[in-house]
Scaffold this active site. Structure first.
Site, PDB file in Angstrom:
ATOM      1  N   GLY A  20     -24.413   1.358  28.785  1.00  0.00           N
ATOM      2  CA  GLY A  20     -23.356   2.280  29.220  1.00  0.00           C
ATOM      3  C   GLY A  20     -22.078   1.548  29.595  1.00  0.00           C
ATOM      4  N   GLU A  63      -6.434  -5.525   3.795  1.00  0.00           N
ATOM      5  CA  GLU A  63      -6.343  -6.695   2.907  1.00  0.00           C
ATOM      6  C   GLU A  63      -7.517  -6.724   1.915  1.00  0.00           C
ATOM      7  OE1 GLU A  63      -4.730 -10.273   4.538  1.00  0.00           O
ATOM      8  OE2 GLU A  63      -3.639  -9.167   6.059  1.00  0.00           O
ATOM      9  N   THR A 110       0.812  -1.215   0.000  1.00  0.00           N
ATOM     10  CA  THR A 110       0.000   0.000   0.000  1.00  0.00           C
ATOM     11  C   THR A 110       0.852   1.275   0.000  1.00  0.00           C
ATOM     12  OG1 THR A 110      -1.757  -1.165   1.145  1.00  0.00           O
ATOM     13  CG2 THR A 110      -1.797   1.230   1.311  1.00  0.00           C
ATOM     14  N   GLU A 111       0.360   2.274  -0.727  1.00  0.00           N
ATOM     15  CA  GLU A 111       1.043   3.576  -0.764  1.00  0.00           C
ATOM     16  C   GLU A 111       0.038   4.669  -0.445  1.00  0.00           C
ATOM     17  OE1 GLU A 111       3.246   4.175  -4.363  1.00  0.00           O
ATOM     18  OE2 GLU A 111       4.280   2.230  -4.173  1.00  0.00           O
TER      19      GLU A 111
END
Lengths: 379, 254
Positions: free
Chosen positions: A340, A363, A126-127
């Site tokens: 909560g 991915e 990845t870039e």
């Protein structure tokens, strides 16, 4: 048809469950809070052979099948999604790519210490401008005699700050399109390879993520993984394997969400009865259990296909898509069931919900999975 | 270099037992496991072998489906196993189990040390170990937390309530062990995969001498039930008097 795991697979599941309850559960909240990589835990995982399950024993692995690996990723993720993921990316992509495409020398030199768990692997694709659109990558490897010289910036690299072995994808011939990308095995410490600082993330916080920058990084040509131009094919094969792992991780998250929801809803009394007896809650739990079952079958089927040496690319994408989206959907419900208390730090469901989100993104995003699946069914 | 026999029981994993609304126990979807203390016994046997040499044989009496139990045991380090199996062995009573184990050890095996868990995870009758020693005619030490071997002797530390008793027994001998003997290992992936490659001798009912009749009969099994009344008392004087009265009514105070 046989839906029964082998006795070995059942025993291995029990053993990794016991391992996780003893070694992972006690630290899971702490390593999330502090964004800490638990090196001591990974040392123990290495000792038990959990870091190279489907790798043959002659290359330092345990020699089990891919389904066994999926079961182990699932059980680890049930305790801590970061830990399950780190095993998944290390084994499912880094180790598997060298096993499938490396030559004998690369398997001895790089795969063996990885499969033994002495080294950690990273998948570097990845870039900043190239996520789903892999073709938009800009990192280049220019040939210079017996070397390639890499320049470019990769980002969102899991294990980036701590990997010993990086599997890097970049262009060797941009003009050649899909056939112009190549993959390299680059050991840490190679001059010109610089991992960046750990990113602070919403979830999966003990998994270490960073940029990896290449600046005139000279890599000898024997470090090419597979032939020049095979990078894109290698990356897609890596994704197929990795997606089974992310599916298994999502199944583990889902199982944990169900475990927590059952436990809490039986104890929590509102309007005079445990909330598990309120239909609004019991139906949420019924849906959760049903989707968990479907998710697990999709995942095991994809892993089983891989073990039978049958095509599993479509099934891996289907499993990844379904498991990730169900993990996200039901961890939100699990927080809702806890009210909560589920919104407070330290509640396991709070961590599960943050961890689940990434399964829809990395991915291959859910959108990318739909591209793969539709591409398969519409052709 | 003692040859060690370690006995284990393949028991119902209690985590899978469900309780029905009528208070019955539902065993329909149970899984099985090696009884907890027997895991300690296996660990002790394997550590002794690693320290003194010799061999470890794991042994169980169970139903034929218990093959997973044999693999589980072997993945924890023993060299081989003896699997005595018959469909009728599901609900053996401890006197019968001891008689079967004793018959097989006497007629087919030679060992210097037998190790059992102190009691099984399901009934915890603590009978098999001492009975087996009687059948074999060998000395027995129970409640053992540490074993060493010195020449032909077994030195066993027995955990008593307020003290530790150290006893020496000539081999062959039998010990029953407590969890204090050592934490069982978690088998690694390869240990599990290698387990099915280790030698296993499987014996059936036809290979055994006559099995004695059970001297106990199970007539039924119910989940235990604890009744709670959840009555609240405050600290004011009237309530304290009421609290004392309540305790008297229950027979806690006289």
């Amino acid at each position: 048809m046989n839906f029964k795991l082998s006795e070995e697979q059942e025993l291995i599941r029990k053993n990794i469950r016991e391992f996780a309850e003893k070694n992972v559960d006690p630290i899971a909240a702490e390593i999330d809070e502090k964004e800490r990589h638990p090196a001591e835990l990974f040392k123990k995982l290495a000792e038990g052979g959990w870091m190279g399950i489907p790798i043959p024993t002659q290359y330092g692995g345990s020699g089990a099948d891919y389904l066994t690996n999926a079961i182990v990723v699932e059980e680890l993720s049930r305790s801590c999604a970061s830990t399950g993921f780190t095993v998944s990316i290390h084994v499912g992509i880094a180790c598997m790519l060298i096993l499938l495409f490396g030559n004998e020398e690369q398997k001895k030199k790089y795969l063996t210490p990885l499969a033994r768990g002495e080294h950690m692997g990273a998948f570097v694709l990845t870039e900043p401008g190239a996520g789903t659109d892999v073709m938009a990558a800009t990192t280049m490897a220019a040939k210079d005699g017996e070397f390639y010289v890499l320049n470019g910036t990769k980002t969102f690299i899991s294990n980036g700050p701590l990997a010993d072995t990086y599997i890097v994808f970049c262009w060797t011939d941009k003009a050649a399109g899909r056939k112009g990308m190549s993959s390299f095995i680059i050991p840490k410490g190679t001059p010109g390879l610089k991992p960046g600082e750990h990113f602070h993330k919403m979830g999966l916080r003990s998994s270490q993520t960073s940029e990896v920058v290449f600046k005139d990084c000279r890599v000898p040509k024997e470090n090419l993984l597979g032939p020049e131009g095979a990078g894109m094919m290698n990356a897609m094969t890596g994704f197929d394997h990795g997606r089974v792992g992310i599916s298994a991780q999502s199944v583990g998250i889902l199982q944990a969400a169900l475990d927590e929801s059952i436990k809490y809803s039986k104890e929590r009394v509102q309007m005079g009865s445990p909330i598990a007896r309120h239909q609004a809650i019991s139906w949420m739990i019924a849906d959760m259990a049903t989707d968990l079952s479907a998710a697990r079958f999709l995942t095991y089927h994809a892993a089983w296909l891989k073990d039978q040496k049958l095509p599993f690319s479509k099934e891996a994408a289907m499993a990844k898509l379904f498991c990730a989206e169900k993990a996200m959907h039901h961890t939100i419900k699990a927080v809702q069931i806890h009210g909560g208390y589920g919104y407070i730090k330290g509640a396991k469901v709070e961590r599960l919900m943050r961890d689940a989100k990434i399964t829809e993104i990395y991915e291959g995003t859910s959108e990318a999975q739909r591209m793969v699946i539709s591409g398969n069914v519409l052709r | 270099m003692p040859d060690i026999v370690v006995c284990f029981k393949w028991v119902v994993d209690e985590a899978y037992i469900r309780r029905t609304s009528s208070g019955d126990l539902d065993f329909t979807s149970v899984d099985y496991k090696i009884s907890e203390y027997d895991r300690n016994a296996i660990e002790a046997a394997v550590r002794l072998r690693d320290a003194y040499g010799g061999s470890v044989t794991a042994m169980t009496v169970s139903v034929p489906e218990a093959t997973k139990g044999i693999k589980d045991a072997l993945s924890r380090g023993p060299d081989n196993a003896v699997f005595i199996a018959d469909p009728s062995f599901r609900d053996l009573e401890s006197s019968q189990t001891a008689a079967i184990l004793g018959g097989v050890i006497k007629s087919r095996m030679s060992c210097q040390l037998v190790i059992c868990g102190e009691g099984s995870g399901d009934f915890y009758a603590q009978q098999v170990g001492p009975r087996l020693a009687e059948i074999l005619g060998i000395p027995c030490a129970t409640y053992v937390q540490k074993i060493t071997i010195d020449g032909g002797q077994v030195i066993a530390e027995r955990k008593a309530e307020d003290f530790v008793e150290v006893v020496a027994m000539p081999m062959p001998a039998l010990v029953t062990v407590l969890p204090d003997i050592g934490t069982p290992r978690i088998p690694g992936v390869k240990d599990t995969l290698m387990a099915s490659k280790k030698p296993v001798v499987t014996l059936g009912k036809g290979d055994l001498e006559r099995i004695p009749e059970a001297s106990l009969k199970t007539v039924g099994m119910k989940a235990s039930r604890m009744e709670r009344e959840c009555e609240k008392f405050t600290v004011d004087t009237a309530d304290i008097a009421r609290f004392v009265g309540a305790l008297q009514r229950k027979g806690v105070l006289r």
